[in-house]
Design an enzyme around this catalytic site. Structure first.
Site, mmCIF file in Angstrom:
data_model
loop_
_atom_site.group_PDB
_atom_site.id
_atom_site.type_symbol
_atom_site.label_atom_id
_atom_site.label_comp_id
_atom_site.label_asym_id
_atom_site.label_seq_id
_atom_site.Cartn_x
_atom_site.Cartn_y
_atom_site.Cartn_z
ATOM 1 N N ARG A 1 0.865 -1.179 0.000
ATOM 2 C CA ARG A 1 0.000 0.000 0.000
ATOM 3 C C ARG A 1 0.900 1.227 0.000
ATOM 4 N NH1 ARG A 1 -3.477 -2.750 -1.547
ATOM 5 N NH2 ARG A 1 -5.530 -3.150 -0.677
ATOM 6 N N GLU B 1 -4.329 7.424 -4.804
ATOM 7 C CA GLU B 1 -4.497 6.757 -6.107
ATOM 8 C C GLU B 1 -5.733 7.268 -6.816
ATOM 9 O OE1 GLU B 1 -4.310 2.505 -5.562
ATOM 10 O OE2 GLU B 1 -2.249 2.595 -4.863
ATOM 11 N N HIS C 1 -1.373 0.173 -9.668
ATOM 12 C CA HIS C 1 -1.990 -0.801 -8.745
ATOM 13 C C HIS C 1 -2.465 -2.018 -9.561
ATOM 14 C CE1 HIS C 1 -3.968 -1.077 -4.542
ATOM 15 N NE2 HIS C 1 -3.766 -2.291 -5.024
HETATM 16 N N1 LIG Z 1 -0.711 -4.274 -5.424
HETATM 17 C C1 LIG Z 1 -1.736 -5.092 -5.383
HETATM 18 O O1 LIG Z 1 -2.494 -5.213 -6.326
HETATM 19 C C2 LIG Z 1 -1.942 -5.924 -4.145
HETATM 20 C C3 LIG Z 1 -2.493 -7.211 -4.267
HETATM 21 C C4 LIG Z 1 -2.653 -7.979 -3.122
HETATM 22 C C5 LIG Z 1 -2.277 -7.476 -1.876
HETATM 23 N N2 LIG Z 1 -1.764 -6.216 -1.793
HETATM 24 C C6 LIG Z 1 -1.338 -5.683 -0.490
HETATM 25 O O2 LIG Z 1 -0.322 -6.544 0.002
HETATM 26 C C7 LIG Z 1 -0.543 -6.766 1.395
HETATM 27 C C8 LIG Z 1 -0.037 -8.159 1.728
HETATM 28 O O3 LIG Z 1 -0.865 -9.146 1.106
HETATM 29 P P1 LIG Z 1 -0.894 -10.654 1.667
HETATM 30 O O4 LIG Z 1 -1.968 -11.366 0.940
HETATM 31 O O5 LIG Z 1 0.475 -11.215 1.691
HETATM 32 O O6 LIG Z 1 -1.364 -10.350 3.165
HETATM 33 P P2 LIG Z 1 -1.222 -11.293 4.431
HETATM 34 O O7 LIG Z 1 -2.201 -10.761 5.422
HETATM 35 O O8 LIG Z 1 -1.297 -12.719 4.032
HETATM 36 O O9 LIG Z 1 0.276 -11.000 4.939
HETATM 37 C C9 LIG Z 1 0.677 -9.812 5.516
HETATM 38 C C10 LIG Z 1 1.851 -10.131 6.435
HETATM 39 O O10 LIG Z 1 2.335 -8.892 6.945
HETATM 40 C C11 LIG Z 1 2.748 -9.133 8.287
HETATM 41 N N3 LIG Z 1 2.827 -7.863 9.027
HETATM 42 C C12 LIG Z 1 1.817 -7.124 9.547
HETATM 43 N N4 LIG Z 1 2.300 -6.037 10.172
HETATM 44 C C13 LIG Z 1 3.644 -6.092 10.016
HETATM 45 C C14 LIG Z 1 4.708 -5.249 10.447
HETATM 46 N N5 LIG Z 1 4.475 -4.137 11.173
HETATM 47 N N6 LIG Z 1 5.973 -5.588 10.111
HETATM 48 C C15 LIG Z 1 6.227 -6.726 9.401
HETATM 49 N N7 LIG Z 1 5.260 -7.574 8.991
HETATM 50 C C16 LIG Z 1 3.989 -7.257 9.295
HETATM 51 C C17 LIG Z 1 1.708 -10.080 8.828
HETATM 52 O O11 LIG Z 1 2.216 -10.796 9.950
HETATM 53 C C18 LIG Z 1 1.470 -10.987 7.630
HETATM 54 O O12 LIG Z 1 2.278 -12.153 7.690
HETATM 55 C C19 LIG Z 1 -2.053 -6.622 1.598
HETATM 56 O O13 LIG Z 1 -2.356 -6.172 2.885
HETATM 57 C C20 LIG Z 1 -2.452 -5.619 0.539
HETATM 58 O O14 LIG Z 1 -2.506 -4.334 1.109
HETATM 59 C C21 LIG Z 1 -1.589 -5.437 -2.898
#
Ligand SMILES: NC(=O)c1ccc[n+]([C@@H]2O[C@H](COP(=O)([O-])OP(=O)(O)OC[C@H]3O[C@@H](n4cnc5c(N)ncnc54)[C@H](O)[C@@H]3O)[C@@H](O)[C@H]2O)c1
Length: 319
Positions: free
Chosen positions: A235, A264, A283
């Site tokens: 994000r 965005e 995105h």
């Molecule tokens: N660009 C895109 O199109 C797109 C697509 C999918 C997801 N995303 C973003 O990517 C993020 C991750 O996706 P995901 O499916 O892997 O999510 P997920 O929830 O499976 O994994 C997120 C991980 O981040 C860790 N985390 C949380 N706070 C943290 C911190 N302060 N320091 C270190 N680690 C921390 C959590 O423990 C978790 O393991 C989503 O939250 C979303 O915002 C973006």
């Protein structure tokens, strides 16, 4: 009939799944203004949500709402506190959104590390031979260190791809056990600063929370190698954009790839849009045929499963 609002158009495969189910009456809402959402959502039982902000003013009006099914896994566009108070469920699309983002991250790393745009331009501009004798900034990924911040669904797909390129993988995720990271071939980093100092590549796959907001700022970038690159597909707010622009301009880091922005679409005067050291995408990490279809199907299936009481627990966000 169960009334569902499909907020923001999604792939036809998902819309059809709901429309072809006789239990549901669906309407696609494309105008995402607050006023329109306020007037359209007041009597719905469920919402599928892609873009569009669902805040407490809107939710206050939704007297029948039982569930919001996010098209994706991030949910920073929903007032989760309100959902919790009113016992409204929030669902996400699980692993459907992990392969494409992991591939997008690899693409950005490869594009930047191989100076791909420079090579492409040199062929087009007739500099085919000339480029041979310039000092090459391209580098091999083999034996380089990547620091993955956030080891969830995307992080776990990314590590496999990085190991395939023989990279060394460091992981910073305080919520994931060392054993899990080691078993997948990574090394757990307890102090973020230690990881930043060692990393040749930094990739962010964390949710946007109070803790992750601006977690990568100028101070952190100054700890990194001058040759390092940063990829953010999580994000926008996770990296401080102004600081990133400065770090690139002052050669504090080498390059960056951004799929997400603080605002965005970004404002026209956002300096990063003119900065040649950053690779940008709108995105779009999930914009593949497979991912857009699978995400829409899962978003719709979550609604169906919710009302049929057979929801997979992995799709439910613990509020
Ligand atoms: N660009 C895109 O199109 C797109 C697509 C999918 C997801 N995303 C973003 O990517 C993020 C991750 O996706 P995901 O499916 O892997 O999510 P997920 O929830 O499976 O994994 C997120 C991980 O981040 C860790 N985390 C949380 N706070 C943290 C911190 N302060 N320091 C270190 N680690 C921390 C959590 O423990 C978790 O393991 C989503 O939250 C979303 O915002 C973006």
């Amino acid at each position: 009939m169960i009334k569902i609002a499909i907020v923001d158009k999604m792939h036809k495969d998902g819309i059809d799944l709901l429309k072809n189910n006789s239990k549901f009456k669906c309407e696609v809402i494309e105008n995402l203004s607050k006023e329109n959402l306020m007037s359209k959502l007041h009597d719905v039982d469920g919402i599928t949500l892609r873009r569009g902000k669902i805040d407490s003013d809107i939710l206050e009006k939704c007297k029948k709402l039982k569930v919001i099914s996010r098209h994706g896994v991030g949910y920073d566009n929903v007032d989760t506190k309100f959902l919790k108070q009113k016992n409204i469920s929030l669902l996400v699309t699980g692993t459907t959104t992990s392969v494409s983002p992991a591939e997008h991250i690899m693409f950005m790393i490869l594009n930047i590390s191989k100076s791909f745009d420079l090579f492409d331009q040199s062929v087009r501009k007739g500099n085919f031979d000339k480029i041979m004798h310039t000092e090459h900034k391209s580098f091999e990924l083999c034996n380089k260190k990547i620091l993955i911040i956030g080891f969830g669904r995307i992080g776990k797909k990314l590590i496999k791809r990085c190991l395939g390129f023989e990279m060394k993988v460091l992981v910073f995720d305080p919520f994931i056990e060392k054993k899990i990271i080691n078993n997948l071939g990574g090394e757990k980093i307890d102090d973020l600063n230690d990881g930043l100092k060692e990393a040749d590549v930094l990739s962010l796959s964390v949710p946007l929370t109070k803790l992750t907001h601006n977690m990568i700022n100028l101070k952190k970038m100054k700890m990194m190698k001058k040759t390092s690159i940063i990829i953010n597909t999580s994000r926008g707010g996770v990296i401080n954009e102004k600081d990133l622009n400065e770090a690139l301009n002052k050669n504090i880091i080498y390059g960056a790839g951004l799929d997400v922005f603080e605002k965005e679409p970004p404002n026209e005067d956002n300096p990063l849009l003119k900065n040649k050291k950053v690779l940008l995408s709108p995105h779009a990490a999930t914009f593949t045929k497979e991912c857009t279809s699978n995400m829409a199907i899962q978003t719709a299936q979550n609604i169906i499963d919710f009302f049929e009481n057979k929801l997979n627990k992995l799709m439910i966000v613990k509020l």
